[in-house]
Design a protein around this motif. Structure first.
Motif, PDB file in Angstrom:
ATOM      1  N   VAL A 160       1.233  34.408  16.518  1.00 17.59           N
ATOM      2  CA  VAL A 160       2.115  35.481  16.072  1.00 17.59           C
ATOM      3  C   VAL A 160       3.232  34.859  15.248  1.00 17.59           C
ATOM      4  O   VAL A 160       3.910  33.923  15.708  1.00 17.59           O
ATOM      5  N   LEU A 161       3.405  35.367  14.026  1.00 21.84           N
ATOM      6  CA  LEU A 161       4.386  34.808  13.100  1.00 21.84           C
ATOM      7  C   LEU A 161       5.402  35.870  12.699  1.00 21.84           C
ATOM      8  O   LEU A 161       5.048  37.041  12.493  1.00 21.84           O
ATOM      9  N   ARG A 162       6.628  35.451  12.557  1.00 19.91           N
ATOM     10  CA  ARG A 162       7.691  36.312  12.026  1.00 19.91           C
ATOM     11  C   ARG A 162       8.392  35.554  10.914  1.00 19.91           C
ATOM     12  O   ARG A 162       8.953  34.473  11.137  1.00 19.91           O
ATOM     13  N   THR A 163       8.328  36.078   9.698  1.00 17.98           N
ATOM     14  CA  THR A 163       9.006  35.442   8.568  1.00 17.98           C
ATOM     15  C   THR A 163       9.999  36.418   7.962  1.00 17.98           C
ATOM     16  O   THR A 163       9.730  37.618   7.839  1.00 17.98           O
ATOM     17  N   LEU A 164      11.142  35.889   7.595  1.00 21.46           N
ATOM     18  CA  LEU A 164      12.199  36.647   6.932  1.00 21.46           C
ATOM     19  C   LEU A 164      12.688  35.835   5.747  1.00 21.46           C
ATOM     20  O   LEU A 164      12.686  34.596   5.785  1.00 21.46           O
ATOM     21  N   GLY A 165      13.111  36.507   4.711  1.00 24.90           N
ATOM     22  CA  GLY A 165      13.628  35.772   3.567  1.00 24.90           C
ATOM     23  C   GLY A 165      14.283  36.682   2.554  1.00 24.90           C
ATOM     24  O   GLY A 165      13.999  37.876   2.483  1.00 24.90           O
ATOM     25  N   ASP A 166      15.186  36.097   1.805  1.00 21.38           N
ATOM     26  CA  ASP A 166      15.825  36.777   0.684  1.00 21.38           C
ATOM     27  C   ASP A 166      15.872  35.778  -0.464  1.00 21.38           C
ATOM     28  O   ASP A 166      16.568  34.765  -0.381  1.00 21.38           O
ATOM     29  N   ARG A 167      15.125  36.061  -1.531  1.00 21.89           N
ATOM     30  CA  ARG A 167      15.035  35.145  -2.668  1.00 21.89           C
ATOM     31  C   ARG A 167      16.066  35.451  -3.748  1.00 21.89           C
ATOM     32  O   ARG A 167      16.064  34.803  -4.799  1.00 21.89           O
ATOM     33  N   GLY A 168      16.903  36.441  -3.532  1.00 24.88           N
ATOM     34  CA  GLY A 168      17.828  36.817  -4.583  1.00 24.88           C
ATOM     35  C   GLY A 168      17.078  37.460  -5.738  1.00 24.88           C
ATOM     36  O   GLY A 168      16.000  38.031  -5.574  1.00 24.88           O
ATOM     37  N   LEU A 169      17.641  37.364  -6.924  1.00 25.16           N
ATOM     38  CA  LEU A 169      17.013  37.936  -8.114  1.00 25.16           C
ATOM     39  C   LEU A 169      16.795  36.815  -9.125  1.00 25.16           C
ATOM     40  O   LEU A 169      17.662  36.521  -9.945  1.00 25.16           O
ATOM     41  N   PHE A 170      15.629  36.174  -9.034  1.00 23.74           N
ATOM     42  CA  PHE A 170      15.320  35.044  -9.892  1.00 23.74           C
ATOM     43  C   PHE A 170      13.966  35.249 -10.544  1.00 23.74           C
ATOM     44  O   PHE A 170      13.201  36.127 -10.170  1.00 23.74           O
ATOM     45  N   GLY A 171      13.649  34.419 -11.519  1.00 22.11           N
ATOM     46  CA  GLY A 171      12.394  34.547 -12.245  1.00 22.11           C
ATOM     47  C   GLY A 171      12.614  35.238 -13.577  1.00 22.11           C
ATOM     48  O   GLY A 171      13.714  35.694 -13.917  1.00 22.11           O
ATOM     49  N   ASN A 172      11.557  35.338 -14.358  1.00 22.27           N
ATOM     50  CA  ASN A 172      11.641  35.982 -15.666  1.00 22.27           C
ATOM     51  C   ASN A 172      11.726  37.499 -15.520  1.00 22.27           C
ATOM     52  O   ASN A 172      11.172  38.081 -14.600  1.00 22.27           O
ATOM     53  N   ASP A 173      12.424  38.124 -16.436  1.00 19.67           N
ATOM     54  CA  ASP A 173      12.473  39.587 -16.447  1.00 19.67           C
ATOM     55  C   ASP A 173      12.772  40.053 -17.868  1.00 19.67           C
ATOM     56  O   ASP A 173      13.209  39.280 -18.712  1.00 19.67           O
ATOM     57  N   ASN A 174      12.539  41.316 -18.108  1.00 22.26           N
ATOM     58  CA  ASN A 174      12.746  41.881 -19.444  1.00 22.26           C
ATOM     59  C   ASN A 174      14.011  42.719 -19.537  1.00 22.26           C
ATOM     60  O   ASN A 174      14.247  43.359 -20.556  1.00 22.26           O
ATOM     61  N   ALA A 175      14.801  42.728 -18.459  1.00 20.38           N
ATOM     62  CA  ALA A 175      15.999  43.572 -18.447  1.00 20.38           C
ATOM     63  C   ALA A 175      17.289  42.769 -18.488  1.00 20.38           C
ATOM     64  O   ALA A 175      18.375  43.345 -18.562  1.00 20.38           O
ATOM     65  N   GLY A 176      17.196  41.438 -18.422  1.00 19.90           N
ATOM     66  CA  GLY A 176      18.401  40.624 -18.490  1.00 19.90           C
ATOM     67  C   GLY A 176      19.196  40.599 -17.209  1.00 19.90           C
ATOM     68  O   GLY A 176      20.422  40.470 -17.249  1.00 19.90           O
ATOM     69  N   ASN A 177      18.524  40.708 -16.045  1.00 17.45           N
ATOM     70  CA  ASN A 177      19.230  40.694 -14.764  1.00 17.45           C
ATOM     71  C   ASN A 177      18.941  39.447 -13.932  1.00 17.45           C
ATOM     72  O   ASN A 177      19.583  39.231 -12.914  1.00 17.45           O
ATOM     73  N   SER A 178      17.962  38.641 -14.325  1.00 12.39           N
ATOM     74  CA  SER A 178      17.635  37.438 -13.572  1.00 12.39           C
ATOM     75  C   SER A 178      18.826  36.477 -13.577  1.00 12.39           C
ATOM     76  O   SER A 178      19.393  36.166 -14.630  1.00 12.39           O
ATOM     77  N   ILE A 179      19.206  36.012 -12.389  1.00 16.14           N
ATOM     78  CA  ILE A 179      20.430  35.219 -12.257  1.00 16.14           C
ATOM     79  C   ILE A 179      20.352  33.917 -13.044  1.00 16.14           C
ATOM     80  O   ILE A 179      21.236  33.601 -13.850  1.00 16.14           O
ATOM     81  N   ALA A 180      19.309  33.137 -12.824  1.00 18.54           N
ATOM     82  CA  ALA A 180      19.214  31.819 -13.456  1.00 18.54           C
ATOM     83  C   ALA A 180      19.156  31.941 -14.978  1.00 18.54           C
ATOM     84  O   ALA A 180      19.766  31.139 -15.703  1.00 18.54           O
ATOM     85  N   TYR A 181      18.413  32.929 -15.469  1.00 19.93           N
ATOM     86  CA  TYR A 181      18.277  33.091 -16.915  1.00 19.93           C
ATOM     87  C   TYR A 181      19.591  33.558 -17.540  1.00 19.93           C
ATOM     88  O   TYR A 181      19.993  33.086 -18.603  1.00 19.93           O
ATOM     89  N   THR A 182      20.277  34.483 -16.866  1.00 14.23           N
ATOM     90  CA  THR A 182      21.527  35.016 -17.401  1.00 14.23           C
ATOM     91  C   THR A 182      22.614  33.954 -17.455  1.00 14.23           C
ATOM     92  O   THR A 182      23.477  33.979 -18.344  1.00 14.23           O
ATOM     93  N   LEU A 183      22.592  33.016 -16.519  1.00 12.78           N
ATOM     94  CA  LEU A 183      23.603  31.956 -16.516  1.00 12.78           C
ATOM     95  C   LEU A 183      23.582  31.147 -17.802  1.00 12.78           C
ATOM     96  O   LEU A 183      24.616  30.613 -18.222  1.00 12.78           O
TER      97      LEU A 183
END
Length: 266
Positions: A158-181
């Protein structure tokens, strides 16, 4: 910590056992099982941290002409020769992440009944605020000799996984954190105002500092993987033997995603 071996079964051998979808090959992961004898305990713990491995770097503009060449005439409204803000430093070093893990297992049994039980916990804090990854689980592998000719092996995890990756990766709306920086001039101040509001980014679609503080992109998963294998030795001679082997399993997954952001990210 629970894995005993990893084997690759190729081509027709894989297809013969697992069907046509396995004709490209199968990766067989065998988990540890108990051995007859007194209980054997194993404890493993770990503690660490993380940091950004690579930085793009922040450009310092030496003059208004440099700023307007890079960002257009609008840069004149915001240019300050004495201001230099390292946005990678603000985004990635705002937290001092602590990663921790622990695994405890016990195995043993008799000639007829053998067991392996393990529990594990691991949590990694992200290098960006509010990001993390967490996993915990418990496993039971049990071998039972029903008779001289029949043996039953069962396993369940039995496994329980939790996570929050934020908003990263490529996108077409200009909201990705790493790209916008990479689109923010170092003379522009996008840090939170004293009244709790965030400045609008005049050069791109979002303010990444605002996104980091308010975005929630959490995923939670419950998963149960169970297997069973029955071996029946029908008869055996010096030259021949006949054995029946039946196996099966279940993989049950329940996933919940919770995504939230401020109605206006600017």
């Amino acid at each position: 910590n629970d894995i005993e071996s990893i084997d690759i079964l190729k081509g027709s051998a894989a297809a013969a056992i697992y069907g046509s979808k396995a004709s490209g090959g199968v990766i067989i992961i065998t988990t540890k099982r108990g051995a007859a004898g007194r209980p054997q305990f194993n404890l493993r713990t770990g503690l660490g941290t993380a940091e950004l491995a690579y930085r793009n770097g922040q450009r310092k503009f030496q003059s208004l002409a440099d700023a307007t060449t890079a960002f257009g005439p609008n840069a004149a409204q915001y240019y300050d020769a004495n201001r230099f803000i390292d946005y990678e430093e603000l985004a990635y070093n705002s937290e001092q992440p602590v990663n921790r893990e622990a695994t405890l297992s016990v195995s043993g049994g008799s000639q007829d009944t053998r067991y392996f039980v393990s529990g594990n916990f691991r949590k990694e804090e992200g290098i960006v605020k509010r990001t993390y990854s967490q996993k915990s689980g418990i496993r039971l592998n049990l071998d039972q000799r029903v008779s001289d000719r029949i043996e039953l092996q069962v396993g369940s995890e039995v496994l329980r996984t939790l996570g929050d990756r934020g908003l990263f990766g490529n996108d077409n709306a200009g909201n990705s954190i790493a790209y916008t920086l990479t689109k923010i001039p170092s003379f522009l101040d996008l840090r939170r105002n004293s009244d709790g509001t965030y400045p609008v980014n005049p050069f791109y679609n979002s303010n990444p500092l605002h996104t980091i503080d308010l975005i929630k992109n959490e995923e939670g998963v419950w998963r149960n993987i169970s297997t069973a294998r029955l071996t029946w030795d029908l008869f055996a001679t010096n030259k021949q033997e006949l054995r029946f082997v039946g196996f099966g399993g279940t993989d049950i997954l329940n996933q919940k995603n919770e995504v939230y952001s401020s109605p206006v990210l600017q």
